[in-house]
Design an enzyme around this catalytic site. Structure first.
Site, PDB file in Angstrom:
ATOM      1  CG  HIS A 141      39.284  47.571  43.627  1.00 49.79           C
ATOM      2  ND1 HIS A 141      39.568  46.366  43.022  1.00 49.79           N
ATOM      3  CD2 HIS A 141      39.094  48.445  42.618  1.00 49.79           C
ATOM      4  CE1 HIS A 141      39.539  46.517  41.704  1.00 49.79           C
ATOM      5  NE2 HIS A 141      39.265  47.776  41.423  1.00 49.79           N
ATOM      6  CG  ASP A 154      40.194  47.082  37.542  1.00 48.97           C
ATOM      7  OD1 ASP A 154      40.238  47.451  38.732  1.00 48.97           O
ATOM      8  OD2 ASP A 154      39.129  46.935  36.918  1.00 48.97           O
ATOM      9  CD  GLU A 193      35.771  48.546  42.393  1.00 48.55           C
ATOM     10  OE1 GLU A 193      35.440  49.573  41.787  1.00 48.55           O
ATOM     11  OE2 GLU A 193      36.118  47.519  41.790  1.00 48.55           O
ATOM     12  CD  GLU A 194      36.870  44.798  39.620  1.00 43.04           C
ATOM     13  OE1 GLU A 194      35.798  45.126  39.073  1.00 43.04           O
ATOM     14  OE2 GLU A 194      37.984  45.254  39.293  1.00 43.04           O
ATOM     15  CG  ASP A 235      39.386  51.269  40.291  1.00 47.03           C
ATOM     16  OD1 ASP A 235      40.129  50.377  39.839  1.00 47.03           O
ATOM     17  OD2 ASP A 235      38.157  51.127  40.434  1.00 47.03           O
ATOM     18  CG  HIS A 244      36.697  43.862  34.591  1.00 43.52           C
ATOM     19  ND1 HIS A 244      35.437  44.311  34.889  1.00 43.52           N
ATOM     20  CD2 HIS A 244      37.529  44.517  35.430  1.00 43.52           C
ATOM     21  CE1 HIS A 244      35.506  45.224  35.862  1.00 43.52           C
ATOM     22  NE2 HIS A 244      36.767  45.365  36.206  1.00 43.52           N
TER      23      HIS A 244
HETATM   24 ZN   LIG Z   1      38.830  48.520  39.552  1.00 45.38          ZN
END
Ligand SMILES: [Zn+2]
Length: 714
Positions: free
Chosen positions: A359, A369, A406-407, A435, A522
């Site tokens: 992603h 990420d 994707e998130e 990922d 995140h």
């Molecule tokens: Zn991810």
């Protein structure tokens, strides 16, 4: 989101030091010759040539090039549906075109409401607005860039206020515990800590129990100062760090459940969609302290104390809070997302596809990420493209994908898989997912048991950046089970872009990467400076993840007969039976699993016969027609273990082998059709599901028989 391959990493970390001097370390420092002499799925000559090609290609990804891509792709916050995210699309496409790849973009219009403002106040015992921003830190210029608001993706909108109740992890059993204490969250604001379940389950349970809002915080015990120095001094979460993330349960655009979000597709209105309804906001442990420190009441259940420096209480109150979330759903909730594809056409079997994907979207700069995964795909693409230019076009088509959104709930990959399902069902050989591919030094991997042997074999040939030997040797050394030949690999429950391929279509998948100590998941601090100081300072692990990808792709694209290992697959399946057997036996249904056990035994025996037939056929010559037919039968094996109507609880999930537990969202559940029935205390259904699964295993075995007969009858 992130794959959960590395969740047990901390256990492994403490073992690394102990095992450095283990005699096993010598074993794979130079690849064993017996491995080189037999490459599954290739003729002897072809296998030797393939070895040389893979060894050469796996070395092509470079740390310097990975660092350059990472700098560009993490230069801005690139949330799906924003202009910044359109720029990452253009960058990836330009790179792939420059490599000489054919490119394609698939765009989908999906429901993707962006938060426009998020505010949080403590309103009692004293009033204070709590700042949700992640402030700039000294020595990291990228922490001054624009941020996406601290809010969970698909949060409900509106304003809510009430007494605060601490609900531990917000699991089903935590609410049962509160019930037993006579404490309700109804009309109140629940505060839950991250961990032990997917955050979407926390939101679902808070709402089910009547909470008017949910605040989810990162407890310092899980990824903050209790685990190490905090950013920027160390890699762990600081007192202002926030874990954003979606709370959508299920996969794909909630406006088009089960079908692609193409231009004219019918769409549900937001009221009809399965969405969270209460405001749900992630907060830092700094802000959690402001709410939890003065909470009183309730006898704190055992295990509920977290890592903040005061005694936790459950409440309710006397602390009260107010939260307000607004988003753009009324005016522009639907947005465009863009998946990109770089394609190398196969020379002999162009309709058969081997796909590697990652992603491309993030909640912030996303250096780990998932810029690291995107970089792995880009560098693998460059390596394969250079091999093609040197005259080594693969037999099958190789696709390099980057997924959008994707998130938010695997939107880009899910819409694509729904859009292209017929072609994928016919021709997809494997999907390789990346990922959070390089955030540390500890290798982890998972996937369908049919592809694990290939990944292990490739990992034996690729040098580890530590200089200690192969990736496999380091993997084995850092695993808790060095006494066995194979380090443990995780099962594909869900949680990343492989879900559409695996859970929905039954295409074998595999997933790998390097993990380590990290508390920036995140957060705005998952950025280039963090990566350069802590995650992968030399970017060598980025390059190595890509090298493994390039070798995996070539192996699967060039094999005369795709080297799925259905002996390992069947043996793995056999291990899921005893727990089912024990539960059913305790309810007077002993022996109910006998049929399934025998069917899996038949599969293992047929897989072994097939492997012998394959190896002896590869010693002769195989016609293209034969190869096509054998490979088509092999692709049918795992497809046979899906069913069109899906799981009773969730029709989109057709694969009957693994799924993410519906009550947890993160934990993996094998044989879900059976195990869900058992959990519901529906023994009759469990027995029917066992029969259904048994028949499907026999269908899978017939595909193996057919593959063998194609080889033996000439
Ligand atoms: Zn991810």
């Amino acid at each position: 989101m992130i794959s959960r391959l590395f969740s047990s990493g901390l256990v492994a970390a403490s073992l690394v030091l102990v095992l450095r001097s283990s005699p096993l370390t010598a074993q794979s420092a130079s690849p064993a010759t017996d491995v080189a002499s037999a490459m599954l799925g290739f003729t002897t000559l072809g296998g030797a040539a393939e070895r040389r090609l893979e060894d050469e290609t796996a070395h092509r990804p470079s740390a310097g090039s990975a660092r350059a891509h990472s700098g560009v792709l993490s230069a801005e916050t690139h949330v799906a549906g924003t202009p910044a995210q359109a720029r990452t699309r253009d960058y990836v496409l330009a790179q792939m075109r420059a490599m000489g790849l054919e490119t394609e973009v698939r765009s989908y219009s999906v429901f993707l409401p962006h938060a426009t403002s998020v505010r949080l106040w403590r309103i009692a015992p004293t009033e204070k607005e709590l700042s949700l921003d992640e402030p700039a830190v000294a020595g990291d210029s990228s922490t001054t860039m624009a941020q996406y608001p601290a809010v969970n993706g698909y949060s409900g909108v509106g304003e809510a206020s009430g007494e605060v109740v601490y609900v531990n992890y917000g699991l089903i059993e935590d609410y049962a515990r509160l019930d037993s204490l006579g404490i309700s969250v109804r009309g109140r604001i629940a505060v839950a800590r991250y961990g032990r379940s997917f955050r979407g389950i926390k939101a679902r349970e808070a709402e089910r129990h009547g909470a008017v809002a949910l605040l989810i915080y990162s407890d310092p015990q899980s990824d903050g100062y209790a685990r190490g120095d905090v950013y920027p001094e160390g890699p762990m979460r600081n007192r202002d760090g926030v874990q954003r993330g979606s709370i959508l349960n299920g996969a794909g655009d909630p406006a088009t459940p089960g079908y692609p979000s193409t231009a004219n597709a019918p769409r549900l209105s937001p009221e009809q969609m399965e969405l969270p309804r209460i405001p749900t906001v992630p907060i830092s442990y700094g802000n959690a302290s402001e709410l939890l420190a003065d909470l009183r009441g309730g006898n704190l259940p055992l295990g509920w104390q977290g890592g903040l420096p005061f005694r936790y209480h459950v409440g309710p109150g006397p602390v009260k809070a107010r939260v307000r979330v607004t988003d753009d759903r009324a005016t522009q909730g639907t947005k465009q997302i863009h998946d990109t594809f770089g394609i190398v056409r196969g020379s002999e079997l162009p309709d058969e596809l081997v796909i590697m994907g990652a992603h491309r979207d993030a909640w912030g700069p996303g250096a780990g990420d998932n810029v690291s995964g995107t970089v792995s795909v880009l560098e693998a693409a460059r390596a394969v493209a250079e091999a093609v230019r040197a005259g080594h076009r693969p037999k099958r088509t190789i696709v390099f994908a980057t997924w959008d959104a994707e998130e938010w709930g695997l939107l880009g990959s899910t819409e694509y898989v729904e859009d292209d399902s017929l072609r994928l069902l016919r021709g997809a050989v494997a999907y390789l997912n990346q990922d959070s591919a390089a955030e540390g030094t500890r290798f982890g991997a998972g996937g369908s048991p049919s592809l694990r042997a290939v990944l292990r074999d490739v990992a034996r040939r690729v040098p580890d950046p530590s200089g200690m030997g192969s990736v496999f040797a380091e993997w084995q050394r850092s695993s808790a089970t060095v006494d066995t030949a194979s380090p443990p690999m995780s099962d594909p429950g869900g949680g990343s872009d492989f879900a559409g391929f695996y859970n929905h279509l039954g295409i074998p998948i595999v997933d790998w990467g390097f993990g380590g100590e990290s508390g920036v998941y995140h957060s705005q601090y998952d950025n280039f400076a963090w990566m350069s100081r802590f995650g992968d300072p030399t970017f060598a692990y980025h390059a190595t993840a890509a090298g493994i990808g390039a070798a995996m792709l070539l192996r699967l694209a060039n094999a005369d007969i795709v080297p799925y290992d259905y002996v390992e697959f069947a043996r793995t399946m056999q291990r899921y039976i005893p727990p089912i057997d024990r539960q059913l036996a305790s309810r007077g249904r002993g022996g109910a699993t006998l049929g399934l056990r025998e069917a899996i035994g038949r599969m293992e025996r047929e897989a072994a016969s097939f492997a012998r037939a394959r190896d002896s056929a590869l010693a002769r010559t195989l016609s293209t027609t034969q190869r096509r037919a054998v490979n088509a039968s092999l692709r049918d094996v795992e497809r046979a273990l899906t069913r069109p109507m899906g799981l009773r609880t969730r029709p989109w999930y057709r694969n009957l082998i693994y799924v993410a537990d519906e009550n947890n969202g993160d934990a993996n559940m094998p044989f879900p059709s059976v195990n869900e029935a058992i959990r519901d205390d529906d023994d009759e259904l469990a027995v029917r599901e066992l029969t259904d699964l048994t028949q499907r295993f026999d269908t899978a075995t017939r595909a193996l028989t057919q593959a063998r007969e194609t080889l033996t009858t000439r």
